[in-house]
Design an enzyme around this catalytic site. Structure first.
Site, PDB file in Angstrom:
ATOM      1  N   SER A  15     -17.384   5.345  20.747  1.00  0.00           N
ATOM      2  CA  SER A  15     -16.715   5.333  19.449  1.00  0.00           C
ATOM      3  C   SER A  15     -17.660   5.030  18.297  1.00  0.00           C
ATOM      4  O   SER A  15     -17.616   5.688  17.248  1.00  0.00           O
ATOM      5  CB  SER A  15     -15.582   4.304  19.477  1.00  0.00           C
ATOM      6  OG  SER A  15     -14.609   4.659  20.445  1.00  0.00           O
ATOM      7  N   GLY A  16     -18.539   4.037  18.462  1.00  0.00           N
ATOM      8  CA  GLY A  16     -19.464   3.678  17.390  1.00  0.00           C
ATOM      9  C   GLY A  16     -20.502   4.742  17.132  1.00  0.00           C
ATOM     10  O   GLY A  16     -20.780   5.110  15.983  1.00  0.00           O
ATOM     11  N   CYS A  43     -14.242   3.299  25.786  1.00  0.00           N
ATOM     12  CA  CYS A  43     -12.852   3.205  25.338  1.00  0.00           C
ATOM     13  C   CYS A  43     -12.029   4.402  25.786  1.00  0.00           C
ATOM     14  O   CYS A  43     -10.957   4.243  26.371  1.00  0.00           O
ATOM     15  CB  CYS A  43     -12.797   3.075  23.820  1.00  0.00           C
ATOM     16  SG  CYS A  43     -11.113   2.964  23.187  1.00  0.00           S
ATOM     17  N   CYS A  48     -10.110   1.267  27.152  1.00  0.00           N
ATOM     18  CA  CYS A  48      -8.852   1.016  26.440  1.00  0.00           C
ATOM     19  C   CYS A  48      -7.786   2.071  26.664  1.00  0.00           C
ATOM     20  O   CYS A  48      -6.630   1.743  26.953  1.00  0.00           O
ATOM     21  CB  CYS A  48      -9.115   0.931  24.933  1.00  0.00           C
ATOM     22  SG  CYS A  48     -10.693   0.256  24.447  1.00  0.00           S
ATOM     23  N   LYS A  51      -6.541   2.552  30.360  1.00  0.00           N
ATOM     24  CA  LYS A  51      -5.917   1.275  30.730  1.00  0.00           C
ATOM     25  C   LYS A  51      -4.546   1.135  30.080  1.00  0.00           C
ATOM     26  O   LYS A  51      -3.592   0.666  30.710  1.00  0.00           O
ATOM     27  CB  LYS A  51      -6.823   0.119  30.305  1.00  0.00           C
ATOM     28  CG  LYS A  51      -6.308  -1.253  30.685  1.00  0.00           C
ATOM     29  CD  LYS A  51      -7.325  -2.309  30.298  1.00  0.00           C
ATOM     30  CE  LYS A  51      -7.555  -2.325  28.795  1.00  0.00           C
ATOM     31  NZ  LYS A  51      -8.579  -3.302  28.384  1.00  0.00           N
ATOM     32  N   ALA A 115     -30.992   9.601  27.606  1.00  0.00           N
ATOM     33  CA  ALA A 115     -32.123   9.516  26.671  1.00  0.00           C
ATOM     34  C   ALA A 115     -32.690   8.100  26.669  1.00  0.00           C
ATOM     35  O   ALA A 115     -31.932   7.130  26.716  1.00  0.00           O
ATOM     36  CB  ALA A 115     -31.680   9.912  25.269  1.00  0.00           C
ATOM     37  N   TYR A 179      -9.574 -10.798  29.297  1.00  0.00           N
ATOM     38  CA  TYR A 179      -8.479  -9.870  29.005  1.00  0.00           C
ATOM     39  C   TYR A 179      -8.411  -8.711  29.995  1.00  0.00           C
ATOM     40  O   TYR A 179      -7.322  -8.239  30.342  1.00  0.00           O
ATOM     41  CB  TYR A 179      -8.565  -9.364  27.563  1.00  0.00           C
ATOM     42  CG  TYR A 179      -9.706  -8.434  27.269  1.00  0.00           C
ATOM     43  CD1 TYR A 179      -9.539  -7.070  27.340  1.00  0.00           C
ATOM     44  CD2 TYR A 179     -10.956  -8.914  26.890  1.00  0.00           C
ATOM     45  CE1 TYR A 179     -10.577  -6.196  27.063  1.00  0.00           C
ATOM     46  CE2 TYR A 179     -11.998  -8.056  26.615  1.00  0.00           C
ATOM     47  CZ  TYR A 179     -11.809  -6.693  26.706  1.00  0.00           C
ATOM     48  OH  TYR A 179     -12.849  -5.848  26.439  1.00  0.00           O
ATOM     49  N   GLU A 183      -5.017  -8.072  32.153  1.00  0.00           N
ATOM     50  CA  GLU A 183      -4.370  -6.779  31.949  1.00  0.00           C
ATOM     51  C   GLU A 183      -4.185  -6.038  33.268  1.00  0.00           C
ATOM     52  O   GLU A 183      -3.104  -5.499  33.555  1.00  0.00           O
ATOM     53  CB  GLU A 183      -5.180  -5.933  30.963  1.00  0.00           C
ATOM     54  CG  GLU A 183      -5.077  -6.435  29.531  1.00  0.00           C
ATOM     55  CD  GLU A 183      -6.017  -5.726  28.573  1.00  0.00           C
ATOM     56  OE1 GLU A 183      -5.781  -5.809  27.363  1.00  0.00           O
ATOM     57  OE2 GLU A 183      -7.001  -5.101  29.035  1.00  0.00           O
ATOM     58  N   ASP A 304     -20.764  -2.574  21.418  1.00  0.00           N
ATOM     59  CA  ASP A 304     -20.858  -3.603  22.451  1.00  0.00           C
ATOM     60  C   ASP A 304     -22.293  -3.901  22.868  1.00  0.00           C
ATOM     61  O   ASP A 304     -22.565  -4.984  23.400  1.00  0.00           O
ATOM     62  CB  ASP A 304     -20.069  -3.166  23.694  1.00  0.00           C
ATOM     63  CG  ASP A 304     -18.570  -3.137  23.445  1.00  0.00           C
ATOM     64  OD1 ASP A 304     -18.159  -3.324  22.282  1.00  0.00           O
ATOM     65  OD2 ASP A 304     -17.811  -2.922  24.408  1.00  0.00           O
ATOM     66  N   HIS A 437      15.541  -8.771  10.004  1.00  0.00           N
ATOM     67  CA  HIS A 437      16.439  -9.252  11.052  1.00  0.00           C
ATOM     68  C   HIS A 437      17.256  -8.092  11.638  1.00  0.00           C
ATOM     69  O   HIS A 437      17.653  -7.191  10.894  1.00  0.00           O
ATOM     70  CB  HIS A 437      17.390 -10.298  10.450  1.00  0.00           C
ATOM     71  CG  HIS A 437      18.371 -10.865  11.415  1.00  0.00           C
ATOM     72  ND1 HIS A 437      18.011 -11.789  12.374  1.00  0.00           N
ATOM     73  CD2 HIS A 437      19.705 -10.633  11.581  1.00  0.00           C
ATOM     74  CE1 HIS A 437      19.081 -12.110  13.079  1.00  0.00           C
ATOM     75  NE2 HIS A 437      20.130 -11.415  12.620  1.00  0.00           N
ATOM     76  N   GLU A 442      10.415 -11.821  12.837  1.00  0.00           N
ATOM     77  CA  GLU A 442      10.973 -12.643  11.761  1.00  0.00           C
ATOM     78  C   GLU A 442      10.689 -14.126  11.979  1.00  0.00           C
ATOM     79  O   GLU A 442      10.672 -14.919  11.031  1.00  0.00           O
ATOM     80  CB  GLU A 442      12.471 -12.413  11.621  1.00  0.00           C
ATOM     81  CG  GLU A 442      13.326 -12.957  12.748  1.00  0.00           C
ATOM     82  CD  GLU A 442      14.811 -12.697  12.520  1.00  0.00           C
ATOM     83  OE1 GLU A 442      15.362 -13.250  11.559  1.00  0.00           O
ATOM     84  OE2 GLU A 442      15.397 -11.917  13.302  1.00  0.00           O
TER      85      GLU A 442
END
Length: 459
Positions: A15-16, A43, A48, A51, A115, A179, A183, A304, A437, A442
């Protein structure tokens, strides 16, 4: 003046790296992106996204039970693991293809090969030769870590292999308390697998608020997940009966599968960063400044692999900031403060800002607002699930410095809460918001009475 093959060479198409490459290419720069696996990175391909699909799949069994409480006839539905895998793989391929298309449309060249760096401006592409680049961006992410010296560890899997199991095991031991571990514990338990979670620490989700950690532990146990704390493996033995987990407690536990979810390490080994003079932390992470620049003037790193905040949206923002700075003459750095996070456990967790302990350490006196309750949907059919909502307020400024939610839709709720905390909202401003509500959310704006933890006295 030196002439290079590329203005920018990106190593890693997660992603980055993809965001940085796209923006740089759209500025008119000549850009190449090398990826040794599939475009999309952790990801999209093995993190992500798949998962979350697994979380969705694992929740339907509980939906059936809830449906009966609302008057629906009992369902005899069964789960087809291989059918799910096939559908999951199709969707991952589609998403990876979108990444490829977006890069190509932006004018970036995609190199499907590994690379490595030979020096600060030279990149060796395995099987394709050597190229040079004015600027180099390292965006190789992280990889699962498991203890290589543990006898029998070769019989185990990590989260990456969990996405491709040929069949569901009847029982599994998941090692870890982060996590990813919690998960997957929810995923496998929801799919009918006898699930044990073992963690060497005192409680799961280290780094999260202590009330959140304790509350989630109780809720996981209600869902049939066996949790063993303060314990770790001494060895794993493969037998005809299954994998025998020899534990430090002296007990043996037999399971069909063992999955290590004991953290991820920056993927820098063998990249040639040392040859280019790039400084690494002891963990292997690339050391960078607030603009993601390494100690080598023409080399940057995002995501990361830098081990700052290991979340996909953070990597994307870091990649965008890099390109704005270097290709649009717009110096930009990403602010890592007040980044919200979600744990897609069952129930899920949403968290932004400081835990109570962190807030007390920084601000001294704090006000705590905490509510535990059964959600409306659960009370109707007599269920035992409980939610937790907690606000941490700095007493001197009355700013909300932490917001924590455990319960249905917590990740969706925390996104909106993060906006307010990022802007420095005070408790009075927060309370001036009218409640929606009937909703779980709330409760966030209706807590008026301060909570004093037992044994602590006045906050």
């Amino acid at each position: 003046m030196a002439t290079y093959d590329y203005d920018l060479f990106v190593i890693g198409a997660g992603s980055g790296g993809v965001r940085a490459a796209r923006l740089a290419a759209m500025s008119g720069a000549k850009v190449a992106v090398a990826e040794e696996h599939r475009v999309g990175g952790t990801c999209v391909i093995r993190g992500c996204v798949p998962k979350k699909f697994m979380v969705y799949a694992s929740e339907f069994a509980s939906y059936a039970k809830v449906a009966e409480g609302y008057g629906w006839s009992p369902s005899q539905s069964t789960f087809d693991w291989l059918k799910f895998l096939e559908a999951k793989d199709r969707e991952i391929a589609r998403l990876s293809g979108i990444y490829v298309t977006n890069l190509s449309n932006a004018g970036a060249e995609i190199v499907h090969a590994r690379a490595t760096l030979k020096d600060a401006h030279t990149v060796e592409i395995v099987g394709k030769g050597v190229v040079t680049a004015d600027k180099i961006l390292v965006a190789t992410g992280g990889r699962p870590w498991s203890p290589e010296d543990l006898p029998g560890v070769e019989h185990t899997i990590t989260s990456e292999e969990a996405f491709h199991l040929p069949e569901l095991p009847k029982s599994i031991m998941i090692v870890g308390g982060g996590y990813i571990a919690v998960e997957f514990a929810g995923i496998f338990a929801g799919l009918g697998v006898d699930t044990t979670l073992v963690y060497r620490g005192a409680n799961i989700l280290r780094g999260f608020d202590d009330d959140v950690r304790a509350h989630l532990t109780d809720e996981l146990k209600k869902r049939g997940i066996k949790i063993i704390l303060g314990c770790e493996h001494t060895s794993i033995e493969k037998t005809d009966a299954g994998l025998v987990n020899h534990m430090s407690s002296g007990h043996d536990v037999v399971t069909d599968q063992v999955m290590f979810a004991t953290g991820r390490k920056p993927h820098t080994k063998g990249l040639g960063l040392e040859a280019a003079g790039v400084k690494l932390a002891q963990s292997g992470a690339v050391m960078v400044d607030k603009f993601s620049r390494t100690n080598v003037d023409n080399i940057w790193a995002v995501g990361d692999v830098t081990d700052r905040i290991n979340l996909t949206p953070v990597a994307i923002r870091e990649g965008a900031a890099f390109s704005q700075t270097e290709f649009y003459n717009n110096p930009t750095s990403f602010d890592h403060d007040m980044v919200a996070s979600a744990v897609f456990s069952q129930p899920p967790v949403g968290s932004v800002g400081q835990s109570e302990a962190e807030a007390r350490h920084e601000h001294g006196k704090v006000d705590i607002y905490l509510s535990r309750f059964r959600p409306m949907k659960t009370t109707f059919y007599g269920g035992d699930d409980r939610c937790l909502i907690k606000l941490v307020v700095a007493q001197d400024s009355q700013k909300i410095v932490g917001c924590h939610v455990v319960g249905p839709d917590a990740p969706e709720i925390i996104q909106m809460a993060a906006i307010a905390l990022k802007m420095g909202v005070t408790k009075a401003q927060w309370d001036s918001t009218c409640a929606v509500h009937p909703t779980l959310a709330e409760e966030l704006v209706t807590m008026r009475d301060k909570y004093v933890p037992a044994g602590l006295g006045a906050a």
